[in-house]
Write a protein that holds these residues in place. Sequence first.
Motif, short mmCIF file in Angstrom:
data_model
loop_
_atom_site.label_atom_id
_atom_site.label_comp_id
_atom_site.label_asym_id
_atom_site.label_seq_id
_atom_site.Cartn_x
_atom_site.Cartn_y
_atom_site.Cartn_z
N GLU A 1 -1.86 -1.11 -3.71
CA GLU A 1 -2.96 0.12 -3.32
C GLU A 1 -2.71 1.22 -3.21
O GLU A 1 -1.69 1.40 -2.49
CB GLU A 1 -3.59 -0.69 -2.12
N LEU B 1 -3.69 4.63 -1.07
CA LEU B 1 -4.55 5.24 -0.17
C LEU B 1 -4.18 6.66 0.13
O LEU B 1 -3.10 6.87 0.51
CB LEU B 1 -4.66 4.34 1.03
N GLY C 1 -3.42 6.03 7.86
CA GLY C 1 -3.41 5.62 6.69
C GLY C 1 -3.01 4.04 6.83
O GLY C 1 -3.51 3.17 5.98
N ARG D 1 4.91 -3.82 7.97
CA ARG D 1 3.69 -3.74 8.52
C ARG D 1 3.57 -4.25 9.95
O ARG D 1 3.10 -3.58 11.16
CB ARG D 1 2.45 -3.83 7.90
N THR E 1 0.75 -1.06 0.13
CA THR E 1 0.01 -0.10 0.03
C THR E 1 0.75 1.26 0.02
O THR E 1 1.62 1.39 0.72
CB THR E 1 -1.11 -0.01 1.28
N ILE F 1 0.73 5.11 0.97
CA ILE F 1 -0.07 6.22 1.54
C ILE F 1 0.34 7.44 1.29
O ILE F 1 1.65 7.86 1.63
CB ILE F 1 0.00 5.62 3.12
N CYS G 1 4.08 -1.17 3.48
CA CYS G 1 3.46 0.24 3.66
C CYS G 1 4.50 1.18 3.21
O CYS G 1 5.64 1.38 3.84
CB CYS G 1 2.86 0.55 4.88
N GLU H 1 -5.84 1.61 8.08
CA GLU H 1 -6.77 1.44 6.99
C GLU H 1 -6.41 0.87 5.78
O GLU H 1 -6.99 0.31 5.00
CB GLU H 1 -7.25 2.73 6.77
N SER H 2 -5.01 0.39 5.71
CA SER H 2 -4.39 -0.17 4.49
C SER H 2 -4.50 -1.71 4.40
O SER H 2 -4.96 -2.39 5.67
CB SER H 2 -3.12 0.15 4.20
N THR H 3 -4.06 -2.39 3.38
CA THR H 3 -4.34 -3.86 3.48
C THR H 3 -2.95 -4.35 3.22
O THR H 3 -2.53 -5.57 3.14
CB THR H 3 -4.95 -4.23 2.00
N GLY H 4 -1.84 -3.37 3.10
CA GLY H 4 -0.65 -3.82 2.73
C GLY H 4 0.24 -4.60 3.83
O GLY H 4 0.16 -3.92 4.82
#
Length: 397
Positions: free
Chosen positions: A51, A53, A91, A193, A24, A26, A100, A94-97
Motif C-alpha cells: 500500500e 500512502l 501516516g 507497527r 505500507t 508512507i 511500515c 491511517e495505514s493498513t501495514g
Amino acid sequence: MDRRLIIAERCTLNKKVDETANITIIIPTKNAGAEFRDTLDAIRRQTREPEVLVVDSGSSDGTVELARQFGARTISIPPESFNHGETRNLGIRESTGRFCVMLVQDAVPIGETWLENLIAPFSDERVVGVTGRHTPRPESDLVGRWQVEFRNSFLGDKLRVQEMGSWENFLTLSLEERLRLFSFDNVCSALRRDFWEKCPFQPLPFAEDLDWGVRAMAAGYKLVYNPSIRVLHSHTRPAAYHLRRSYVSGRVVPKLLHVPPSYTGVQNDDELFALLGFLCGEVRTILNEQVTDWRKFSTSSAAEPRLWESLLLAAGLRPAPPSYKLNAVRGSFYFMLEHLDGSREKSRDPVALESVITQALGEAAGSFAASYYNWCEVHGVVSEGMQRLDQALSKGV
C-alpha cells in the motif's frame, strides 16, 4: 569488538518474514515535482506489492494527482501542520501495514527487491527498525555527493544488527560511537507497527528518526543497518542551507544522544563573533586573493595584534583575545575544506573552489554556533542576541 556495545555483523535471515503481511510505504510530500514519478515507478516495480500512502502538505504542482495515478492513497494536511515526527505518525495511523516503510519524496528505491530486502530482517522478532544506504544522484553537486559518501564511509559496508549492551555502558561511548550505534534514517527505513504503537515518533521538527532509534534500543530491541538496501538520494543546497542545517543538527543531535555540551573555548558572545569574524576574514582573503594553496592558511598563526593593542593588553586595559590559531571552528572549517577539495580534485569536478570554500564555511560556522549555544544553555547564560540568532537559524530546515 568493543564490549560496551553489541554490533553484530550478521542478521537472522534464515527464516522468511511473513509473506502475507501487509506493507505500507508512507511518503510525506510537498511539491515533489516531476521527479516524483521516478520514485513511484520504482515502487511499482517491486516484487512485493505495498500500500502506498502519501501525506501531502499543500502541494500545488500536481503531486497529489500523480500519486493517485499510481494507485496511492492520499491524505492532505495544512502546510503549517507539517511536522517530521507527527506527520509520519499520522501516516502510520491511517495505514493498513503490519510493517511500515518511511520514504521521502525524492528518494528512489534501487532494484526490484528493495522492499523485500528492507523487511526481511523482521523475521527476528526483536528487530523493530531497518534502514539502508543512500547513493548520490549523478547530478548532485560536490557537497551533496561528499555528504552521502562520508555518511556511507562512517556507517561502513557491512550489515549490522545493532543492540545496546546497557545504558551505563552506552554513556561511556563517544558521540561518533553513539551515532553509529543508533543509525536510523527516515529517508529510507522500515519499522514494526506493533512496536510503533507503543513507541511512536516524537513530534520533533528535526531528527525524529534518530530519537526513535535511541528509544527503541533503550527499550531492549534491535535495529538493522543493511547497506545493500539502497535509494538514490542526495541534495544540492546553497551554503546558507548548510549553515542552518549544521546549526540545527548541532543543537539537537547531542541532546538526543545524551552528550553533555563541552566548552567551546569562548566565554561570551563577543568572543564567539570574534572567532567567526576572524574566520570569515580569512575566507575573504583566500577568495579575494584567489589563493590556490589554501592549506598554508590552516597552519598560519593568528594575526598579531598591532602595537597599540599590545600596549593595552600589557596594561590590563583590554581583555586578551581568544586564540585564533587553534580553535574548534577553524579546525572544523579546514577539515571540511580538506575533504571537499580533495573530492573535487579526485573527481575532476569543474565546480569552482570558491563554492567549496563557502559551503565549508557554512557547515563549520553553524556547528560551532550550536555548540556554543548548548554550552550557554546548560549554564543559564543564553543572551537575547543568541536567542534571536537561534530562531533565525532554526527556520527552513
